[in-house]
Design an enzyme around this catalytic site. Structure first.
Site, PDB file in Angstrom:
ATOM      1  N   GLU A 143     -46.382 -50.499  23.592  1.00 32.45           N
ATOM      2  CA  GLU A 143     -47.349 -49.854  24.479  1.00 32.45           C
ATOM      3  C   GLU A 143     -47.567 -48.397  24.111  1.00 32.45           C
ATOM      4  O   GLU A 143     -46.606 -47.664  23.851  1.00 32.45           O
ATOM      5  CB  GLU A 143     -46.859 -49.932  25.933  1.00 32.45           C
ATOM      6  CG  GLU A 143     -47.825 -49.311  26.933  1.00 32.45           C
ATOM      7  CD  GLU A 143     -47.267 -49.241  28.339  1.00 32.45           C
ATOM      8  OE1 GLU A 143     -48.073 -49.101  29.280  1.00 32.45           O
ATOM      9  OE2 GLU A 143     -46.034 -49.298  28.502  1.00 32.45           O
ATOM     10  N   ASP A 178     -52.389 -51.051  28.451  1.00 39.55           N
ATOM     11  CA  ASP A 178     -52.459 -50.431  29.770  1.00 39.55           C
ATOM     12  C   ASP A 178     -53.789 -49.683  29.852  1.00 39.55           C
ATOM     13  O   ASP A 178     -53.992 -48.684  29.157  1.00 39.55           O
ATOM     14  CB  ASP A 178     -51.277 -49.468  29.955  1.00 39.55           C
ATOM     15  CG  ASP A 178     -51.186 -48.919  31.367  1.00 39.55           C
ATOM     16  OD1 ASP A 178     -52.233 -48.513  31.910  1.00 39.55           O
ATOM     17  OD2 ASP A 178     -50.067 -48.876  31.924  1.00 39.55           O
ATOM     18  N   GLN A 204     -51.906 -53.926  31.806  1.00 35.64           N
ATOM     19  CA  GLN A 204     -51.550 -53.221  33.031  1.00 35.64           C
ATOM     20  C   GLN A 204     -52.743 -52.406  33.515  1.00 35.64           C
ATOM     21  O   GLN A 204     -53.589 -52.005  32.713  1.00 35.64           O
ATOM     22  CB  GLN A 204     -50.329 -52.322  32.804  1.00 35.64           C
ATOM     23  CG  GLN A 204     -49.053 -53.128  32.581  1.00 35.64           C
ATOM     24  CD  GLN A 204     -47.851 -52.258  32.282  1.00 35.64           C
ATOM     25  OE1 GLN A 204     -47.938 -51.274  31.570  1.00 35.64           O
ATOM     26  NE2 GLN A 204     -46.699 -52.648  32.818  1.00 35.64           N
ATOM     27  N   GLU A 240     -49.424 -51.709  37.663  1.00 37.48           N
ATOM     28  CA  GLU A 240     -48.535 -50.554  37.489  1.00 37.48           C
ATOM     29  C   GLU A 240     -49.232 -49.307  38.017  1.00 37.48           C
ATOM     30  O   GLU A 240     -49.618 -48.421  37.274  1.00 37.48           O
ATOM     31  CB  GLU A 240     -48.136 -50.391  36.021  1.00 37.48           C
ATOM     32  CG  GLU A 240     -46.956 -49.442  35.854  1.00 37.48           C
ATOM     33  CD  GLU A 240     -46.586 -49.197  34.405  1.00 37.48           C
ATOM     34  OE1 GLU A 240     -45.388 -49.184  34.097  1.00 37.48           O
ATOM     35  OE2 GLU A 240     -47.503 -49.006  33.580  1.00 37.48           O
TER      36      GLU A 240
END
Length: 258
Positions: A143, A178, A204, A240
Site C-alpha cells: 500500500e 486506498d 480502502q 478505513e
C-alpha cells in the site's frame, strides 16, 4: 455489489477493541479488518469472529517501533531477519483467523538514506513472503501512503506500489488501493482504477480531505463503487475512515449495501 469491511481500528471506537466485533455485526457488517492483531491471542480473535459470524479480510504486519519513528521494517536494509519474523508471525495469524489478505508494511526512509537500497530490500523481503504465503493461497498486499499521513514512507504513489509489485513478479502479490491516499497523491481515480485493475486485491475508502465517512468530500464514491462493479472487482472494500461522531450515526451511506 461491494463487500464492505468495517475497520475496527478506526470505527466503533466508542467501545473497547474486543467489543467492536459485536458492534460491527449489529451495524450490518459481515467483514472486518484492522491494523494489527498481535496484542491478542489468535484463538481469542477467532472466537470473536465466529461468535458474530464475521470474516477477517485484512490486517498488517507489525509496524515495528512506532515510538522510534518506524512504520514497517520490511524495507529497512540489514533488518531482514526481523522482517522475516514479522512475516512468519503474520502468516500464523492469517491461518488461524482464516484471513485471505495480509498487508506487508514497507518502511519510512530517513532523510538522506539510499531510497534505492530500501526498495531493493523490500523487493527481497516480499519475495520471501510470497514463497511463505503461496502454499496457503493468501494474498500479499502493498500500500502507498500519502506524505501528509506518513512523511517519507517508501511508497507514496500508487505507481510506486505498482512498480514494486512488478519488480517482485509473483502471482500472489497485489496492490492495496486506498482511494484516500490515491486522491491525495495521484488523482484521476477512475483512470487509475482502470490502469491498476488487474493488480488490485483490496480497496480502502475514506472521504478527502477529512478522512471521514465516504458520503462527504471531493470523491464520488457512488460512481467508484459502480466502476468497481463494471470492472468485475471481486475483493473487499475496507472502511478505513474516522467517523465524524458516533460510528453508527454516520452509517446512512452504508444502508443501501447491507
Amino acid at each position: 455489489m461491494p463487500k464492505f469491511a468495517a475497520n475496527l481500528t478506526m470505527m466503533f471506537t466508542e467501545v473497547p477493541f474486543l467489543e467492536r466485533f459485536e458492534a460491527a455485526a449489529k451495524a450490518g457488517f459481515k467483514y472486518v479488518e484492522y491494523l494489527w492483531p498481535y496484542d491478542y491471542p489468535a484463538d481469542l480473535l477467532k472466537t470473536k469472529l465466529d461468535q458474530y459470524n464475521l470474516q477477517q479480510v485484512l490486517f498488517n504486519t507489525s509496524a515495528g517501533n512506532i515510538d522510534a519513528g518506524e512504520w514497517g521494517i520490511s524495507a529497512i536494509p540489514n533488518r531482514e531477519q526481523d522482517s522475516h519474523k514479522n512475516i512468519d508471525l503474520a502468516l500464523e495469524y492469517a491461518l488461524a483467523l482464516g484471513c485471505p489478505n495480509v498487508h506487508i508494511m514497507a518502511a519510512v526512509v530517513p532523510e538522506g538514506a539510499d531510497r534505492e537500497l530500501y526498495k531493493q530490500t523490500f523487493v527481497k523481503n516480499i519475495r520471501y513472503a510470497s514463497e511463505k504465503f503461496k502454499p496457503y493461497g493468501i494474498n500479499i498486499l502493498l500500500e502507498a501512503l500519502s506524505p501528509q499521513v506518513k512523511p517519507n514512507y517508501l511508497l507514496k504513489s500508487q505507481l510506486d506500489t505498482l512498480e514494486i509489485v512488478e519488480l517482485v513478479d509473483r502471482d500472489n502479490v497485489f496492490i492495496q488501493l486506498d482511494y484516500f491516499h490515491a486522491q491525495n497523491v495521484d488523482g484521476n481515480l477512475s483512470q487509475l482504477t482502470d490502469r491498476l485493475k488487474d493488480k488490485i486485491a483490496h480497496i480502502q475508502i475514506a472521504s478527502v480531505p477529512n478522512r471521514h465517512e465516504p458520503d462527504e468530500g471531493e470523491i464520488n464514491y457512488e460512481y467508484l463503487f459502480n466502476k468497481l462493479d463494471e470492472i468485475g472487482y471481486q475483493g473487499f472494500i475496507g472502511c478505513e475512515y474516522k467517523p465524524r461522531s458516533e460510528t453508527v450515526a454516520g452509517l446512512d451511506w452504508f444502508k443501501p449495501y447491507k
